[in-house]
Design a protein around this motif. Structure first.
Motif, PDB file in Angstrom:
ATOM      1  N   ILE A  15      35.315  34.615  24.866  1.00 51.86           N
ATOM      2  CA  ILE A  15      35.641  35.897  25.501  1.00 51.86           C
ATOM      3  C   ILE A  15      36.709  36.610  24.698  1.00 51.86           C
ATOM      4  O   ILE A  15      37.429  35.997  23.914  1.00 51.86           O
ATOM      5  CB  ILE A  15      36.132  35.726  26.953  1.00 51.86           C
ATOM      6  CG1 ILE A  15      37.478  34.977  27.001  1.00 51.86           C
ATOM      7  CG2 ILE A  15      35.085  35.044  27.819  1.00 51.86           C
ATOM      8  CD1 ILE A  15      38.194  35.049  28.342  1.00 51.86           C
ATOM      9  N   GLN A  17      39.975  38.847  25.637  1.00 52.84           N
ATOM     10  CA  GLN A  17      40.837  39.285  26.729  1.00 52.84           C
ATOM     11  C   GLN A  17      41.286  40.714  26.461  1.00 52.84           C
ATOM     12  O   GLN A  17      41.310  41.164  25.321  1.00 52.84           O
ATOM     13  CB  GLN A  17      42.041  38.356  26.840  1.00 52.84           C
ATOM     14  CG  GLN A  17      41.648  36.932  27.206  1.00 52.84           C
ATOM     15  CD  GLN A  17      42.843  36.029  27.281  1.00 52.84           C
ATOM     16  OE1 GLN A  17      43.691  36.183  28.146  1.00 52.84           O
ATOM     17  NE2 GLN A  17      42.922  35.086  26.350  1.00 52.84           N
ATOM     18  N   LYS A  18      41.658  41.424  27.518  1.00 59.98           N
ATOM     19  CA  LYS A  18      42.008  42.832  27.401  1.00 59.98           C
ATOM     20  C   LYS A  18      43.093  43.076  26.356  1.00 59.98           C
ATOM     21  O   LYS A  18      42.986  43.984  25.538  1.00 59.98           O
ATOM     22  CB  LYS A  18      42.444  43.389  28.753  1.00 59.98           C
ATOM     23  CG  LYS A  18      42.620  44.895  28.725  1.00 59.98           C
ATOM     24  CD  LYS A  18      42.568  45.478  30.115  1.00 59.98           C
ATOM     25  CE  LYS A  18      42.642  46.976  30.079  1.00 59.98           C
ATOM     26  NZ  LYS A  18      41.393  47.616  29.714  1.00 59.98           N
ATOM     27  N   THR A  36      31.563  40.683  36.698  1.00 59.68           N
ATOM     28  CA  THR A  36      30.752  41.899  36.560  1.00 59.68           C
ATOM     29  C   THR A  36      29.483  41.720  37.372  1.00 59.68           C
ATOM     30  O   THR A  36      28.798  40.710  37.230  1.00 59.68           O
ATOM     31  CB  THR A  36      30.387  42.155  35.081  1.00 59.68           C
ATOM     32  OG1 THR A  36      31.585  42.341  34.335  1.00 59.68           O
ATOM     33  CG2 THR A  36      29.510  43.388  34.928  1.00 59.68           C
ATOM     34  N   LYS A  46      32.221  40.568  32.313  1.00 56.56           N
ATOM     35  CA  LYS A  46      33.575  40.065  32.575  1.00 56.56           C
ATOM     36  C   LYS A  46      33.487  38.775  33.382  1.00 56.56           C
ATOM     37  O   LYS A  46      32.757  38.700  34.369  1.00 56.56           O
ATOM     38  CB  LYS A  46      34.407  41.095  33.331  1.00 56.56           C
ATOM     39  CG  LYS A  46      35.884  40.709  33.428  1.00 56.56           C
ATOM     40  CD  LYS A  46      36.696  41.705  34.223  1.00 56.56           C
ATOM     41  CE  LYS A  46      37.030  42.919  33.407  1.00 56.56           C
ATOM     42  NZ  LYS A  46      37.984  43.826  34.097  1.00 56.56           N
ATOM     43  N   VAL A  54      40.882  35.884  32.031  1.00 62.88           N
ATOM     44  CA  VAL A  54      39.806  36.831  32.314  1.00 62.88           C
ATOM     45  C   VAL A  54      39.503  37.614  31.042  1.00 62.88           C
ATOM     46  O   VAL A  54      40.404  38.048  30.329  1.00 62.88           O
ATOM     47  CB  VAL A  54      40.206  37.801  33.447  1.00 62.88           C
ATOM     48  CG1 VAL A  54      39.165  38.898  33.632  1.00 62.88           C
ATOM     49  CG2 VAL A  54      40.413  37.039  34.741  1.00 62.88           C
ATOM     50  N   GLY A  55      38.222  37.782  30.773  1.00 57.37           N
ATOM     51  CA  GLY A  55      37.826  38.561  29.603  1.00 57.37           C
ATOM     52  C   GLY A  55      36.336  38.818  29.619  1.00 57.37           C
ATOM     53  O   GLY A  55      35.622  38.414  30.534  1.00 57.37           O
ATOM     54  N   ARG A  56      35.873  39.509  28.586  1.00 59.29           N
ATOM     55  CA  ARG A  56      34.462  39.865  28.481  1.00 59.29           C
ATOM     56  C   ARG A  56      33.769  38.944  27.482  1.00 59.29           C
ATOM     57  O   ARG A  56      34.263  38.722  26.379  1.00 59.29           O
ATOM     58  CB  ARG A  56      34.320  41.323  28.062  1.00 59.29           C
ATOM     59  CG  ARG A  56      34.875  42.250  29.139  1.00 59.29           C
ATOM     60  CD  ARG A  56      34.457  43.686  28.953  1.00 59.29           C
ATOM     61  NE  ARG A  56      35.008  44.533  30.003  1.00 59.29           N
ATOM     62  CZ  ARG A  56      34.406  44.746  31.177  1.00 59.29           C
ATOM     63  NH1 ARG A  56      33.252  44.184  31.440  1.00 59.29           N
ATOM     64  NH2 ARG A  56      34.964  45.527  32.072  1.00 59.29           N
TER      65      ARG A  56
END
Length: 67
Positions: A15, A17-18, A36, A46, A54-56
């Motif tokens: 992932i 992260q922001k 998501t 996400k 948390v991340g995409r």
């Protein structure tokens, strides 16, 4: 980037992260929860990892191995 249908809890993923979006730095972990609800997202689905990060999702890690 994989669609939501390819991602499930317990899967190893990479992932972003922001706070790492600019650098593109990836974090590897195990999916705990999908955040998501749509089938696809232009920046990735996400998720929350078992570590709480948390991340995409950018990539699945060894998806063909089945875990």
């Amino acid at each position: 980037m994989p669609p939501r249908s390819a991602i499930r809890p317990g899967l190893d993923v990479d992932i972003v992260q922001k706070h790492h979006q600019r650098s593109g730095e990836l974090t590897r972990g195990v999916v705990a929860q999908l955040l998501t609800s749509s089938a696809t997202h232009p920046h990735g689905i996400k998720v929350r990892l078992t570590t709480g990060e948390v991340g995409r999702v950018q990539a699945l890690v060894n998806p063909e191995s089945g875990g």
